[in-house]
Design an enzyme around this catalytic site. Structure first.
Site, PDB file in Angstrom:
ATOM      1  N   HIS A  13       0.906  -0.847  -0.059  1.00 59.53           N
ATOM      2  CA  HIS A  13       0.653   0.289   0.170  1.00 59.53           C
ATOM      3  C   HIS A  13       0.966   1.062  -0.221  1.00 59.53           C
ATOM      4  O   HIS A  13       1.822   1.669   1.413  1.00 59.53           O
ATOM      5  CB  HIS A  13      -0.736  -0.034   1.203  1.00 59.53           C
ATOM      6  CG  HIS A  13      -1.915   0.996   1.527  1.00 59.53           C
ATOM      7  ND1 HIS A  13      -2.780   0.873   1.020  1.00 59.53           N
ATOM      8  CD2 HIS A  13      -1.595   2.370   0.818  1.00 59.53           C
ATOM      9  CE1 HIS A  13      -3.565   2.028   1.349  1.00 59.53           C
ATOM     10  NE2 HIS A  13      -2.933   2.807   1.058  1.00 59.53           N
ATOM     11  N   HIS A  15       1.510   5.181  -1.703  1.00 61.23           N
ATOM     12  CA  HIS A  15       1.663   6.239  -2.675  1.00 61.23           C
ATOM     13  C   HIS A  15       2.292   7.076  -2.994  1.00 61.23           C
ATOM     14  O   HIS A  15       3.337   7.825  -2.328  1.00 61.23           O
ATOM     15  CB  HIS A  15      -0.060   8.032  -1.646  1.00 61.23           C
ATOM     16  CG  HIS A  15      -0.875   7.198  -1.583  1.00 61.23           C
ATOM     17  ND1 HIS A  15      -2.080   6.715  -1.873  1.00 61.23           N
ATOM     18  CD2 HIS A  15      -1.089   6.362  -0.159  1.00 61.23           C
ATOM     19  CE1 HIS A  15      -2.837   6.799  -0.665  1.00 61.23           C
ATOM     20  NE2 HIS A  15      -2.311   6.131   0.125  1.00 61.23           N
ATOM     21  N   ARG A  17       2.319   8.980  -5.980  1.00 65.01           N
ATOM     22  CA  ARG A  17       1.828  10.264  -6.314  1.00 65.01           C
ATOM     23  C   ARG A  17       2.190  10.251  -8.242  1.00 65.01           C
ATOM     24  O   ARG A  17       2.681   9.510  -8.218  1.00 65.01           O
ATOM     25  CB  ARG A  17       2.504  12.315  -5.781  1.00 65.01           C
ATOM     26  CG  ARG A  17       2.546  11.697  -4.202  1.00 65.01           C
ATOM     27  CD  ARG A  17       1.077  11.496  -3.587  1.00 65.01           C
ATOM     28  NE  ARG A  17       0.487  12.129  -2.420  1.00 65.01           N
ATOM     29  CZ  ARG A  17      -0.326  11.331  -1.808  1.00 65.01           C
ATOM     30  NH1 ARG A  17      -1.119  11.043  -2.544  1.00 65.01           N
ATOM     31  NH2 ARG A  17      -0.251  11.876  -0.374  1.00 65.01           N
ATOM     32  N   LYS A  99      -9.824  -0.292  -5.681  1.00 67.84           N
ATOM     33  CA  LYS A  99      -9.889   0.515  -4.014  1.00 67.84           C
ATOM     34  C   LYS A  99     -10.835   1.522  -4.426  1.00 67.84           C
ATOM     35  O   LYS A  99     -11.231   1.732  -5.252  1.00 67.84           O
ATOM     36  CB  LYS A  99      -8.779   1.703  -4.422  1.00 67.84           C
ATOM     37  CG  LYS A  99      -8.321   2.705  -2.574  1.00 67.84           C
ATOM     38  CD  LYS A  99      -7.674   1.815  -1.715  1.00 67.84           C
ATOM     39  CE  LYS A  99      -7.802   2.578  -0.305  1.00 67.84           C
ATOM     40  NZ  LYS A  99      -6.858   3.846  -0.567  1.00 67.84           N
ATOM     41  N   HIS A 136     -10.177   1.664   2.521  1.00 67.59           N
ATOM     42  CA  HIS A 136     -10.191   2.545   3.445  1.00 67.59           C
ATOM     43  C   HIS A 136     -11.300   2.526   4.479  1.00 67.59           C
ATOM     44  O   HIS A 136     -12.371   2.963   3.374  1.00 67.59           O
ATOM     45  CB  HIS A 136     -10.454   3.922   2.846  1.00 67.59           C
ATOM     46  CG  HIS A 136      -9.801   4.888   4.115  1.00 67.59           C
ATOM     47  ND1 HIS A 136      -8.338   5.556   3.815  1.00 67.59           N
ATOM     48  CD2 HIS A 136     -10.782   5.383   4.380  1.00 67.59           C
ATOM     49  CE1 HIS A 136      -8.776   6.558   4.889  1.00 67.59           C
ATOM     50  NE2 HIS A 136      -9.685   6.576   5.127  1.00 67.59           N
ATOM     51  N   HIS A 174      -4.501  -0.430   6.228  1.00 66.73           N
ATOM     52  CA  HIS A 174      -3.911   0.083   7.141  1.00 66.73           C
ATOM     53  C   HIS A 174      -5.224   0.842   8.702  1.00 66.73           C
ATOM     54  O   HIS A 174      -5.216   0.956   8.971  1.00 66.73           O
ATOM     55  CB  HIS A 174      -3.533   2.255   6.723  1.00 66.73           C
ATOM     56  CG  HIS A 174      -4.927   2.589   6.131  1.00 66.73           C
ATOM     57  ND1 HIS A 174      -5.972   2.649   6.396  1.00 66.73           N
ATOM     58  CD2 HIS A 174      -4.341   3.626   5.048  1.00 66.73           C
ATOM     59  CE1 HIS A 174      -6.604   3.402   5.000  1.00 66.73           C
ATOM     60  NE2 HIS A 174      -5.775   3.469   4.287  1.00 66.73           N
ATOM     61  N   ASP A 247       1.599   2.790   3.119  1.00 58.14           N
ATOM     62  CA  ASP A 247       0.786   3.480   2.902  1.00 58.14           C
ATOM     63  C   ASP A 247       1.006   5.036   3.525  1.00 58.14           C
ATOM     64  O   ASP A 247       1.509   6.035   3.600  1.00 58.14           O
ATOM     65  CB  ASP A 247      -0.276   4.082   4.034  1.00 58.14           C
ATOM     66  CG  ASP A 247      -1.612   4.899   3.933  1.00 58.14           C
ATOM     67  OD1 ASP A 247      -1.762   5.054   2.802  1.00 58.14           O
ATOM     68  OD2 ASP A 247      -2.397   5.301   4.510  1.00 58.14           O
ATOM     69  N   HIS A 251       3.315  14.398   1.012  1.00 61.15           N
ATOM     70  CA  HIS A 251       2.764  15.942   1.364  1.00 61.15           C
ATOM     71  C   HIS A 251       3.972  17.062   1.090  1.00 61.15           C
ATOM     72  O   HIS A 251       4.401  16.923   2.084  1.00 61.15           O
ATOM     73  CB  HIS A 251       2.084  16.260   1.775  1.00 61.15           C
ATOM     74  CG  HIS A 251       0.253  15.429   1.986  1.00 61.15           C
ATOM     75  ND1 HIS A 251      -0.803  15.332   0.588  1.00 61.15           N
ATOM     76  CD2 HIS A 251      -0.161  14.490   2.505  1.00 61.15           C
ATOM     77  CE1 HIS A 251      -2.034  14.736   0.932  1.00 61.15           C
ATOM     78  NE2 HIS A 251      -1.330  13.890   1.922  1.00 61.15           N
TER      79      HIS A 251
HETATM   80  O1  DOR Z   1      -3.102   9.513   6.195  1.00 60.50           O
HETATM   81  C1  DOR Z   1      -3.729   9.292   4.354  1.00 60.50           C
HETATM   82  N1  DOR Z   1      -3.035   9.872   2.673  1.00 60.50           N
HETATM   83  N2  DOR Z   1      -4.559   8.698   3.980  1.00 60.50           N
HETATM   84  C2  DOR Z   1      -5.177   7.980   2.990  1.00 60.50           C
HETATM   85  O2  DOR Z   1      -5.866   7.329   3.405  1.00 60.50           O
HETATM   86  C3  DOR Z   1      -4.545   8.830   1.878  1.00 60.50           C
HETATM   87  C4  DOR Z   1      -3.494   9.688   2.174  1.00 60.50           C
HETATM   88  C5  DOR Z   1      -3.395  10.111   1.082  1.00 60.50           C
HETATM   89  O3  DOR Z   1      -3.594  10.114  -0.554  1.00 60.50           O
HETATM   90  O4  DOR Z   1      -2.649  11.643   1.375  1.00 60.50           O
HETATM   91 ZN    ZN Z   2      -3.496   5.102   1.695  1.00 60.63          ZN
END
Ligand code: DOR
Ligand code: ZN
Length: 344
Positions: A13, A15, A17, A99, A136, A174, A247, A251
């Site tokens: 799992h 991300h 980007r 998802k 989720h 998660h 996870d 950002h």
């Molecule tokens: O904290 C999180 N950030 N939980 C999520 O389910 C998505 C993820 C994100 O894409 O930033």
């Molecule tokens: Zn996630």
């Protein structure tokens, strides 16, 4: 020097980007993991097979030369996903799961599903094609306390889903509560869960006691200590229903350190080291390999990886940031010491 060698792990799992941030974060994952399940919550979300294949290409271009890394793509379910897209995904060698985001539950979930019953025909198709549904698991009712949203989802929506689709293969992503752990343990072998490093290492004091620390803010939110202990017990128990999914959700720092910060912890820079730290704390390093390298692959019906990675017990300080210019990311545990390191 104390070392630990395990079969090369996978991250089930993550991300990563797209665009400039992808280039900053992906190399960290590619160096640690052979494969990773790639979350589809881009803007706009990855809802079709051609979009996923284009995204896969972009990811492969960001893999450092000489590293063997396979992105396992997923599609984002919406109420307007046609059944035919599920059939197309099943026929693709690169798509591994769908998802489900409840609409409004988290980052880029606006296109998610407001009424899960409205997609029951899609769940039936996933069930019949044996494609995993990644969930989720939080209710989005604004009157529900944020610390209760996972438990209520498990008691309501998830229980209904599993009753209606008993053979649907589900990964409850998660997990953060003892109730979710209990649900997964007491379900059939078609229901599994991923666990993040931050939920194994921290309780909600890390986020809120002595000041608000936005880099510990993710969704589902970090819970009380007794929940952390339940997660740690599950992860280190050798139960194959629980496996690694970081996870990691980067950002840029300015969007975390602000009056209304984004949810997501960036952990890819030290993922395996963070898990090793959590497992060592309960004297369970011997259980890391199953959790990190075997159980997820088995659930996804993938061959286990060949090759190994070695962790050594040696102290290093996590940098205060990764990336440059307008793409600075603050990692989990920035400026703090870690006592495990992957040998390069
Ligand atoms: O904290 C999180 N950030 N939980 C999520 O389910 C998505 C993820 C994100 O894409 O930033
Ligand atoms: Zn996630």
């Amino acid at each position: 020097m104390k070392t630990l060698t395990i079969t090369r792990p996978d991250d089930f799992h993550i991300h990563v980007r797209n665009g400039a941030i992808l280039k900053t974060v992906l190399p960290h994952t590619a160096k640690q993991f052979a494969r990773a399940i790639i979350m589809p919550n881009l803007k706009p979300p990855v809802t079709t097979v051609p979009q996923a294949l284009a995204y896969r290409k972009e990811i492969l271009q960001a893999v450092p030369t000489g590293i063997d890394f396979t992105p396992l793509m997923t599609l984002y379910l919406t109420t307007s996903t046609p059944v035919s897209e599920i059939k197309k995904a099943a026929a693709s060698e690169h798509i591994y799961a769908f998802k489900l985001y409840p609409a409004g539950a988290t980052t880029n979930s606006d296109s998610g599903v407001a009424d899960i019953k409205a997609i029951y025909h899609l769940l039936a198709e996933l069930e019949s094609l044996a494609i995993p549904l990644l969930i989720h698991g939080e209710v989005t009712d604004q009157n529900c306390d944020i610390f209760d949203r996972e438990r209520v989802f498990v008691e309501s929506s998830l229980t209904q889903i599993t009753q209606n689709f008993p053979d649907l293969r589900i990964v409850l992503e998660h997990v953060t509560t003892s109730e979710a752990v209990q649900f997964v343990k007491s379900s059939g072998s078609n229901i599994a869960a991923t666990i993040t490093p931050q939920h194994l290492l921290y309780n909600r004091n890390a986020l809120l006691a002595g000041g608000i620390r936005p880099h510990y803010y993710c969704l589902p939110i970090i819970k009380r200590e007794h929940h952390r202990l339940a997660l740690l017990e599950a992860a280190t128990s050798g139960n194959p229903k629980f496996f690694l999914g970081t996870d990691s959700a980067p950002h840029i720092t300015s969007l975390k350190e602000t009056a209304c910060g984004c949810a997501g912890c960036f952990s890819a820079h030290a993922a395996l080291e963070l898990y090793a730290t959590a497992f060592e704390a309960v004297d369970a390093l011997d259980k890391l390999e199953g959790f990190a390298s075997f159980f997820g692959a088995d659930f996804y019906r993938l061959p286990r990886n060949i090759g190994t990675v070695t962790l050594e017990k040696s102290a290093w300080t996590i940098p205060s940031k990764y990336g440059e210019h307008e793409n600075i990311i603050t990692p989990l545990k920035a400026d703090e010491d870690l006592y495990w390191k992957i040998q390069s």
